[in-house]
Design a protein around this motif. Structure first.
Motif, mmCIF file in Angstrom:
data_model
loop_
_atom_site.group_PDB
_atom_site.id
_atom_site.type_symbol
_atom_site.label_atom_id
_atom_site.label_comp_id
_atom_site.label_asym_id
_atom_site.label_seq_id
_atom_site.Cartn_x
_atom_site.Cartn_y
_atom_site.Cartn_z
ATOM 1 N N LEU A 13 0.823 -1.212 0.000
ATOM 2 C CA LEU A 13 0.000 0.000 0.000
ATOM 3 C C LEU A 13 0.857 1.261 0.000
ATOM 4 C CD1 LEU A 13 -2.792 -1.029 2.552
ATOM 5 C CD2 LEU A 13 -2.919 -0.991 0.047
ATOM 6 N N LEU A 14 2.004 1.220 0.719
ATOM 7 C CA LEU A 14 2.880 2.386 0.765
ATOM 8 C C LEU A 14 3.472 2.687 -0.608
ATOM 9 C CD1 LEU A 14 4.385 4.568 2.352
ATOM 10 C CD2 LEU A 14 6.139 2.859 2.887
ATOM 11 N N ILE A 15 3.918 1.656 -1.321
ATOM 12 C CA ILE A 15 4.499 1.859 -2.648
ATOM 13 C C ILE A 15 3.448 2.398 -3.614
ATOM 14 C CG2 ILE A 15 5.447 0.650 -4.657
ATOM 15 C CD1 ILE A 15 7.036 -1.090 -2.781
ATOM 16 N N LEU A 16 2.250 1.852 -3.550
ATOM 17 C CA LEU A 16 1.190 2.359 -4.418
ATOM 18 C C LEU A 16 0.829 3.801 -4.070
ATOM 19 C CD1 LEU A 16 -1.322 -0.593 -4.925
ATOM 20 C CD2 LEU A 16 0.476 0.226 -6.439
ATOM 21 N N PHE A 17 0.870 4.134 -2.776
ATOM 22 C CA PHE A 17 0.590 5.517 -2.373
ATOM 23 C C PHE A 17 1.649 6.471 -2.935
ATOM 24 C CE2 PHE A 17 1.348 9.000 0.652
ATOM 25 C CZ PHE A 17 0.117 9.644 0.567
ATOM 26 N N PRO A 22 1.769 11.735 -7.811
ATOM 27 C CA PRO A 22 1.566 12.696 -8.908
ATOM 28 C C PRO A 22 0.115 12.862 -9.322
ATOM 29 C CG PRO A 22 3.422 11.249 -9.385
ATOM 30 C CD PRO A 22 2.740 10.687 -8.178
ATOM 31 N N SER A 23 -0.700 11.805 -9.119
ATOM 32 C CA SER A 23 -2.116 11.895 -9.469
ATOM 33 C C SER A 23 -2.943 12.546 -8.366
ATOM 34 C CB SER A 23 -2.672 10.483 -9.750
ATOM 35 O OG SER A 23 -1.957 9.851 -10.781
ATOM 36 N N VAL A 24 -2.466 12.427 -7.135
ATOM 37 C CA VAL A 24 -3.212 12.950 -5.988
ATOM 38 C C VAL A 24 -2.925 14.425 -5.753
ATOM 39 C CG1 VAL A 24 -3.481 12.756 -3.481
ATOM 40 C CG2 VAL A 24 -3.367 10.696 -4.885
ATOM 41 N N ILE A 25 -1.671 14.828 -5.974
ATOM 42 C CA ILE A 25 -1.273 16.211 -5.702
ATOM 43 C C ILE A 25 -1.562 17.080 -6.917
ATOM 44 C CG2 ILE A 25 0.652 17.732 -5.126
ATOM 45 C CD1 ILE A 25 1.979 15.431 -3.720
ATOM 46 N N GLY A 26 -2.146 18.226 -6.676
ATOM 47 C CA GLY A 26 -2.398 19.204 -7.729
ATOM 48 C C GLY A 26 -1.998 20.593 -7.268
ATOM 49 N N VAL A 27 -2.047 21.540 -8.178
ATOM 50 C CA VAL A 27 -1.683 22.926 -7.865
ATOM 51 C C VAL A 27 -2.877 23.820 -8.160
ATOM 52 C CG1 VAL A 27 -0.143 24.857 -8.375
ATOM 53 C CG2 VAL A 27 0.741 22.506 -8.408
ATOM 54 N N ASN A 28 -3.248 24.628 -7.171
ATOM 55 C CA ASN A 28 -4.315 25.603 -7.355
ATOM 56 C C ASN A 28 -3.697 26.876 -7.926
ATOM 57 O OD1 ASN A 28 -6.330 27.569 -7.077
ATOM 58 N ND2 ASN A 28 -7.201 26.533 -5.293
ATOM 59 N N PRO A 29 -3.934 27.173 -9.217
ATOM 60 C CA PRO A 29 -3.278 28.334 -9.843
ATOM 61 C C PRO A 29 -3.711 29.676 -9.261
ATOM 62 C CG PRO A 29 -4.950 27.409 -11.300
ATOM 63 C CD PRO A 29 -4.838 26.481 -10.134
ATOM 64 N N TRP A 36 -4.715 18.343 -2.358
ATOM 65 C CA TRP A 36 -4.638 16.885 -2.216
ATOM 66 C C TRP A 36 -6.017 16.301 -2.466
ATOM 67 C CZ3 TRP A 36 0.023 14.465 -0.609
ATOM 68 C CH2 TRP A 36 1.052 15.359 -0.278
ATOM 69 N N ASP A 37 -6.093 15.388 -3.399
ATOM 70 C CA ASP A 37 -7.365 14.742 -3.722
ATOM 71 C C ASP A 37 -7.235 13.246 -3.427
ATOM 72 O OD1 ASP A 37 -9.813 14.049 -4.599
ATOM 73 O OD2 ASP A 37 -9.512 14.570 -6.706
ATOM 74 N N PHE A 38 -7.443 12.877 -2.153
ATOM 75 C CA PHE A 38 -7.283 11.483 -1.755
ATOM 76 C C PHE A 38 -8.434 10.599 -2.231
ATOM 77 C CE2 PHE A 38 -4.748 13.741 1.485
ATOM 78 C CZ PHE A 38 -3.550 13.071 1.325
ATOM 79 N N SER A 39 -9.474 11.217 -2.761
ATOM 80 C CA SER A 39 -10.603 10.424 -3.257
ATOM 81 C C SER A 39 -10.218 9.589 -4.476
ATOM 82 C CB SER A 39 -11.772 11.341 -3.618
ATOM 83 O OG SER A 39 -11.398 12.255 -4.645
ATOM 84 N N LYS A 40 -9.091 9.941 -5.116
ATOM 85 C CA LYS A 40 -8.642 9.192 -6.291
ATOM 86 C C LYS A 40 -7.924 7.893 -5.921
ATOM 87 C CE LYS A 40 -7.964 13.240 -9.269
ATOM 88 N NZ LYS A 40 -6.983 13.998 -10.088
#
Length: 287
Positions: A13-17, A22-29, A36-40
């Motif tokens: 689970l740690l390796i998959l996390f 890169p898919s969970v973290i985003g930037v608010n311009p 952080w979108d942990f729902s993904k």
């Protein structure tokens, strides 16, 4: 057994996390902040497991081409594994050689001083200085030591091996040197010297046997140091190793496959050192 299963699930689970970051973290311009979108995460985990269950490792982007990971991972895995195996095992052998078995020679004192000097320099700086030195040697002599072409064969392999082995050598050498100094003052060593036993016999039968447990206890850290340096070395020297799947993509599939492969390489390297130490004991020590 239960603990092993728990640790395996946690590592999985740690390796998959980590691969999903890169898919969970985003930037608010607008606010210029990280989001952080942990729902993904459930979908990310499900897609990875589904892909593996179908017998596929997925694809990754190489330039403008989309390639199957399974087609390229074999050669990349073998390259990284060879670099790790040779670099770490040579580091262990050199540490034992200079730290114990030839420590009494005058030239060894010079090597000890040199290694202690290098130990004060961060690994990243040593790697950069080594690259600069290799370029200088080529300009002065025309002798090519390194190549930044991924298809350069041995020219693109042996220098990374040396650089990967630097950190394990320096770390283990300091450990062995300190333990050798401590053990040499023990009463049973003094008794062996008083009985007229040869120094080589004392080093093999008494000193090494008492230093070996400390080496085994520190092997996980030694391997982790080598793995950390290999990320830097393969990137800087353009080595077609397993880290390519981690650096060239922001998708979970290649990153996760790369991280799992690095874990497997670490385990193989760890047990290879244990095997070398075991064969050494069976061949030279009297139990």
């Amino acid at each position: 057994m239960v603990r092993v299963i728990q640790q395996t699930i946690f590592i999985f689970l740690l390796i998959l996390f980590l691969a999903a970051l890169p898919s969970v973290i985003g930037v608010n311009p607008e606010e210029k902040t990280l989001t952080w979108d942990f729902s993904k995460l459930p979908q990310v985990y499900g897609d990875f497991i589904k892909e593996i269950s179908q017998g596929s490792l997925g694809t990754y982007q190489l330039g403008y081409q989309e390639r199957e990971i399974s087609e390229d991972i074999g050669d990349n895995f073998n390259t990284s594994l060879l670099i790790m195996l040779v670099g770490v095992n040579i580091g262990v052998i050199l540490s034992l050689l200079f730290g114990i078995f030839i420590s009494r020679f005058r030239i060894t004192r010079f090597v000890n001083t040199l290694l202690n000097l290098f130990a004060t320099i961060p690994d990243f700086i040593i790697i950069i200085l080594s690259l600069i030195l290799a370029v200088k040697i080529y300009k002065m002599t025309g002798i090519r030591i390194i190549s930044l072409r991924p298809d350069a064969g041995a020219l693109n392999i042996w220098f990374p091996m040396v650089l990967v082995g630097i950190a394990p050598t320096l770390y283990l050498f300091k450990l062995v040197a300190v333990k050798y100094y401590q053990i040499s003052g023990e009463d049973y060593i003094r008794t062996a010297v008083a009985k007229g036993m040869r120094l080589n016999y004392i080093n093999f039968q008494h000193v090494f046997k008492n230093i070996e447990p400390f080496i085994i206890a520190e092997l996980t850290k030694v391997v982790s140091l080598a793995i950390g340096n290999m990320f830097i070395i393969e990137y800087l020297l353009n080595v077609s190793g397993i880290t390519k799947f981690i650096f060239l993509s922001s998708e979970i599939q290649p990153i996760a496959v790369g991280l799992f492969s690095m874990l497997l390489i670490s385990l193989i390297t760890y047990f290879s050192v244990r095997l070398v130490l075991y064969l050494f004991k069976r061949g030279f020590l009297y139990e």
